[in-house]
Design an enzyme around this catalytic site. Structure first.
Site, PDB file in Angstrom:
ATOM      1  N   LYS A 273       0.812  -1.191   0.029  1.00 34.97           N
ATOM      2  CA  LYS A 273      -0.191  -0.046   0.052  1.00 34.97           C
ATOM      3  C   LYS A 273       1.106   1.194   0.320  1.00 34.97           C
ATOM      4  CE  LYS A 273      -3.962  -2.425   0.447  1.00 34.97           C
ATOM      5  NZ  LYS A 273      -5.543  -2.205  -0.399  1.00 34.97           N
TER       6      LYS A 273
ATOM      7  N   GLU B 252     -10.754   5.665   2.791  1.00 40.86           N
ATOM      8  CA  GLU B 252     -11.062   4.202   3.272  1.00 40.86           C
ATOM      9  C   GLU B 252     -10.092   3.327   3.879  1.00 40.86           C
ATOM     10  OE1 GLU B 252     -10.189   5.234  -0.082  1.00 40.86           O
ATOM     11  OE2 GLU B 252      -9.500   2.850  -0.132  1.00 40.86           O
TER      12      GLU B 252
ATOM     13  N   SER C 219       1.831  -9.516  -0.632  1.00 50.30           N
ATOM     14  CA  SER C 219       1.276  -8.643  -0.762  1.00 50.30           C
ATOM     15  C   SER C 219       1.308  -7.741   0.254  1.00 50.30           C
ATOM     16  CB  SER C 219       0.217  -8.072  -1.322  1.00 50.30           C
ATOM     17  OG  SER C 219      -1.197  -8.523  -0.176  1.00 50.30           O
TER      18      SER C 219
HETATM   19  C1  LIG Z   1      -1.660  -7.227   3.097  1.00 52.29           C
HETATM   20  C2  LIG Z   1      -2.876  -6.722   1.690  1.00 52.29           C
HETATM   21  N1  LIG Z   1      -2.899  -7.344   0.369  1.00 52.29           N
HETATM   22  C3  LIG Z   1      -3.365  -7.092  -0.451  1.00 52.29           C
HETATM   23  C4  LIG Z   1      -5.214  -6.194   0.315  1.00 52.29           C
HETATM   24  C5  LIG Z   1      -5.503  -5.635  -1.024  1.00 52.29           C
HETATM   25  O1  LIG Z   1      -5.990  -4.473  -1.908  1.00 52.29           O
HETATM   26  P1  LIG Z   1      -5.305  -5.291  -3.316  1.00 52.29           P
HETATM   27  O2  LIG Z   1      -6.519  -5.985  -3.950  1.00 52.29           O
HETATM   28  O3  LIG Z   1      -6.007  -3.550  -3.277  1.00 52.29           O
HETATM   29  O4  LIG Z   1      -3.686  -5.339  -3.323  1.00 52.29           O
HETATM   30  C6  LIG Z   1      -5.249  -5.255   1.184  1.00 52.29           C
HETATM   31  C7  LIG Z   1      -5.864  -4.913   1.484  1.00 52.29           C
HETATM   32  O5  LIG Z   1      -6.097  -3.988   2.756  1.00 52.29           O
HETATM   33  C8  LIG Z   1      -3.505  -5.897   2.170  1.00 52.29           C
HETATM   34  O6  LIG Z   1      -2.996  -4.986   3.176  1.00 52.29           O
END
Ligand SMILES: Cc1ncc(COP(=O)(O)O)c(C=O)c1O
Lengths: 256, 394
Positions: free
Chosen positions: B95, B117, B376
Site C-alpha cells: 500500500k 478509506e 502483498s
Molecule cells: C496485505 C494486503 N494485501 C492485499 C490487500 C487488498 O488490496 P488490493 O487488492 O488493492 O491489493 C490489502 C488491503 O487491505 C492488504 O492489506
C-alpha cells in the site's frame, strides 16, 4: 420538449414558485398517502426516492430511510406497481443511483417508469459524460433526465449541463450530501450560472430544511426541493396529516 | 501484420478499459476528478516528480523489495515459487507505493489534507504514514466492524497523527468506508485529496493507482531476469480491489506468463458477480437480482469488497487474466504452512494467493512450473485474529 418541462415552464409562467418534496418510496407502508397529502398541502411535483444499498450522495437520514425501505422488500417493480395504482395528482420524478437502472435494463426501466406515471428521473451518480444511453432510453418514453449542478461546477460544465437537463436544473446550494448542511449557501451564484446559459427552470436543493430557507431560496430561483428535513419527520413517526401541515407551512412561506 | 494486443496501457480518454471503468460520480466531484486526471498526467511525465517518487520509495519505504525463492515450500508442492516481498516494504504492505505517489501529487496540487478509506487498516496506516512525512492532515474512514477486527491498526493511525472515523452505515465494512469517504470528499474537495487505496473508483484512480503500483511488477521482472529465471509460468496475487495484483501483473501483462488473481470466495466479484456501477466505476460486482450491492464475507478485512477494479474486469473479460476464489479455511492453513516452511508470516490477504498455489500445484499449475507469488503484506496485523480463531477451536 418533454411533458415534465412543459408543465414546469407553465407553472413558472403562472407566477408560482415550485415546491418539490422528496419521499423515500417504501419507507412506511403508507408512503403514497404521504405523497398525496403533500400534493394536497401545496407540492407542485414530487421526488420519489428508489432505495439503493450504497447511496453515495445521501447523508444519514436518507441512508436510514433507504435501509428501512430495502428491509421491507422495496424494488423498482413494487414502487411502480404502487404508483400506477394511485392517482397522486402531481408530476412524479424518481431519484436513485445508476446501478439500479443499469441492472434492470435502461430501456426496460424507463418504459416501466413511464407506464407508472413517472415523467422525470434524477440519477446523481450518472455524469453527463456517461449518460448518453440512459438519455436515449428516456427519450423513447418521455422521461425528463434532470441533471445537478454544484458550487464546484466549472463555467464550461454549467453551460453543458444547463443545455442537457430537462424539466428543471437541480442547483445544489452546497458542497455536501443530502441532510448535512443548512441554508442557501452558494445558491444564488449557482442559479445565476445556469441562467447565464439557459432559461430552463432552476430549483434549489441540498440545505433547504425550513420554510424560511425555502422562501429565501425561491427569491432567486424557480423552486425548491425539500428532502432530508421531511424524511426525518416521517422516520420519527409523522402521519400523512402531519406531512400536509409540514408542506403547507413551506407553501405559505414561499407564497409570502 | 496485426499487432498483438497491448494490455495494461493507458485507458481511453473517458477512463475505459474495454467496457469497464469510466466515471460515475456526483457532479460536485467531477471538477476534482478532472483536475486530478490533469495533475496526474502532468506529474507522471515530469522527470522531477518521477525521481522524487522513486527516491522516497527507496529512502523512506525501503524499496526495492527482494524476490525470495521459497525453497522448502517449492520442494513440498513440486513447483518453483518465488515471492515478491511487499511484506518487507515500510508499513508492511504494498500500500505504501500508492500513497507515496498520491501524497506527492496532493502536495503538487496545492492541497493540504488527505482522506482515505481502509479495510484491514493497511491502506489507512500507509496513508497516515505518508501524510505525516509530508505534514498533510489525514482522516481515515474505516467500517466499525473493521475497527474492532484491526484495533491495533486504528491505534497506529492515531499514533501517526491521523483521525480515524468509524463508519456505522450499511455493512460497516470496506464498501461503506468508501461511501463515507466519497460523501466527505464532496464537502472538502477544495483543499482535500481523496487518497483511494486500490485500483478502483472513478477515472483516473484505477489507472493512476495501477501506475503507482506497477513498480512491483517492473522490479520483479528485472529481478527474475537477473537470476536467470526469466518470465515465470504463472504470476499470482490476491485481489481485493486489485492494486497489488495490478502492480505485479503490469510487469508481465504482455509476456507469456499466466496471470491469476485470487479473490476471497465470499467476495469473488469476477466468478460470482455481474456488471454494474458502484463507487464511481463500472465493473464486476456482487449484487442481488434487483441490483442491490451485497456484502462480501472474508476472514481478511482487506478482501471484504463486493467489487473489483475495472481493469481486472476487463482482463477477465478479454481472457488475459483469470480470477479464482479461495475460502477462509484454506487461507488459515496456507498462513500456517508458509510461516512454518519459510519463516514468513503472510497477511491473511496474501495467504489467499499462497492457498491457491497449494491447491493447484500439480493440477492447474503443472509440476515444475515457475510461479511468481506477490506477497502483498506481512501478517503481523492478523496474528491476534488468527490466535482467536485457532484458540476457539481447541
Ligand atoms: C496485505 C494486503 N494485501 C492485499 C490487500 C487488498 O488490496 P488490493 O487488492 O488493492 O491489493 C490489502 C488491503 O487491505 C492488504 O492489506
Amino acid at each position: 420538449m418533454k411533458s415534465l418541462e412543459v408543465t414546469l415552464r407553465a407553472l413558472r409562467e403562472s407566477g408560482r414558485k415550485a415546491l418539490v418534496p422528496y419521499f423515500m418510496a417504501g419507507v412506511t407502508p403508507n408512503w403514497t398517502q404521504h405523497v398525496a397529502a403533500a400534493v394536497h398541502g401545496g407540492a407542485d411535483a414530487v421526488e420519489v426516492g428508489i432505495p439503493f444499498s450504497d447511496p453515495m450522495m445521501d447523508g444519514v437520514i436518507i441512508q436510514k430511510a433507504a435501509e428501512l425501505s430495502l428491509a421491507a422488500g422495496t424494488t423498482i417493480d413494487s414502487i411502480c406497481a404502487e404508483l400506477a395504482a394511485s392517482d397522486l395528482g402531481a408530476p412524479l420524478i424518481v431519484m436513485t443511483y445508476y446501478n439500479l437502472f443499469h441492472h434492470y435494463g435502461l430501456r426496460r426501466a424507463s418504459g416501466r417508469l413511464a407506464q407508472s406515471g413517472v415523467s422525470g428521473a434524477i440519477v446523481p451518480d450518472l455524469t453527463l459524460e456517461e449518460s448518453e444511453e440512459w438519455r436515449a432510453a428516456c427519450d423513447e418514453n418521455d422521461i425528463a433526465t434532470i441533471f445537478l449542478v454544484a458550487p464546484s461546477t466549472t463555467p464550461e460544465r454549467f453551460a453543458r449541463l444547463a443545455r442537457a437537463t430537462e424539466g428543471f436544473c437541480y442547483a445544489s446550494a452546497r458542497m455536501a450530501v443530502t441532510g448535512r448542511a443548512q441554508g442557501a449557501g452558494d445558491a444564488t451564484r449557482v442559479v445565476d450560472a445556469v441562467r447565464a446559459t439557459s432559461d430552463v427552470p432552476t430549483y434549489v436543493g441540498i440545505g433547504i430544511s425550513s420554510p424560511e430557507q425555502a422562501r429565501d431560496a425561491t427569491e432567486h430561483s424557480d423552486g425548491v426541493i425539500v428532502g432530508s428535513a421531511l424524511v426525518d419527520t416521517i422516520l420519527t413517526g409523522a402521519s400523512p396529516a402531519d406531512t400536509e401541515v409540514f408542506i403547507a407551512s413551506f407553501r405559505r412561506a414561499i407564497d409570502k | 501484420m496485426s499487432q498483438p494486443p497491448v494490455f495494461m496501457g493507458a485507458p481511453s480518454s473517458t477512463g475505459r478499459f474495454g467496457d469497464f471503468g469510466g466515471r460515475f460520480v456526483p457532479e460536485a466531484l467531477m471538477p476534482a476528478c478532472l483536475e486530478l486526471e490533469a495533475a496526474f498526467i502532468d506529474a507522471w511525465s515530469d522527470p522531477v516528480f518521477i525521481d522524487e517518487y522513486h527516491s522516497v520509495l527507496h529512502e523512506f519505504a525501503g524499496r526495492s523489495t527482494p524476490v525470495t525463492y521459497l525453497g522448502r515450500f517449492s520442494k513440498l508442492f513440486g513447483v518453483e515459487v518465488y515471492a515478491k516481498r511487499e511484506d518487507l516494504a515500510h508499513t508492511g504492505s504494498h500500500k505504501i507505493n500508492n500513497v507515496v505517489g498520491q501524497t506527492l501529487l496532493t502536495r503538487r496540487m496545492g492541497k493540504t489534507r488527505v482522506i482515505a478509506e481502509t479495510g484491514a487498516g493497511q491502506h489507512g496506516v500507509a496513508t497516515a504514514t505518508a501524510a505525516a512525512r509530508l505534514g498533510l492532515a489525514c482522516t481515515v474512514y474505516m467500517g466499525e466492524l473493521d475497527t474492532h477486527r484491526q484495533e491495533l491498526n486504528v491505534f497506529r493511525m492515531e499514533l501517526l497523527g491521523s483521525t480515524v472515523v468509524p463508519v456505522t452505515s450499511g455493512s460497516k465494512t470496506l464498501k461503506d468506508a468508501v461511501n463515507e469517504a466519497m460523501r466527505e470528499w464532496v464537502s472538502c474537495v477544495e483543499d482535500t485529496h481523496y487518497c483511494l487505496g486500490s485500483v478502483m473508483g472513478p477515472h483516473p484512480f484505477p489507472w493512476m493507482v495501477r501506475e503507482f503500483q506497477s513498480i512491483i511488477g517492473r522490479e520483479a521482472e528485472e529481478q527474475l531476469t537477473a537470476r536467470g529465471v526469466g518470465v515465470p509460468d504463472v504470476v499470482v496475487a490476491c485481489v481485493g480491489g486489485g492494486s497489488n495484483a495490478a502492480g505485479i501483473f503490469a510487469g508481465f501483462a504482455n509476456s507469456s506468463a499466466r496471470l491469476v488473481g485470487v479473490e476471497a470466495a465470499g467476495g469473488a466479484a469476477v466468478s460470482n458477480g455481474s456488471p454494474g456501477v458502484l463507487h464511481g466505476m463500472k465493473s464486476m460486482l456482487i449484487q442481488s437480482e434487483h441490483g442491490q450491492i451485497e456484502e462480501a464475507h472474508s476472514i481478511s478485512a482487506g478482501l471484504d469488497y463486493p467489487g473489483i477494479g475495472p481493469e481486472h474486469a476487463f482482463l477477465a473479460a478479454s481472457g488475459r487474466a483469470e480470477y479464482v476464489g479461495i475460502g477462509d479455511e484454506d487461507v488459515l492453513v496456507a498462513l500456517q504452512t508458509l510461516s512454518q516452511l519459510e519463516g514468513i508470516i503472510p497477511a491473511l490477504e496474501s495467504a489467499h494467493a499462497v492457498a491457491w498455489i497449494m491447491q493447484e500445484a500439480g493440477k492447474a499449475i503443472p509440476r515444475g512450473s515457475t510461479v511468481l507469488l506477490n506477497l502483498s503484506g506481512r501478517g503481523d496485523k492478523d496474528v491476534a485474529q488468527v490466535l482467536d480463531i485457532l484458540r476457539g477451536r481447541e
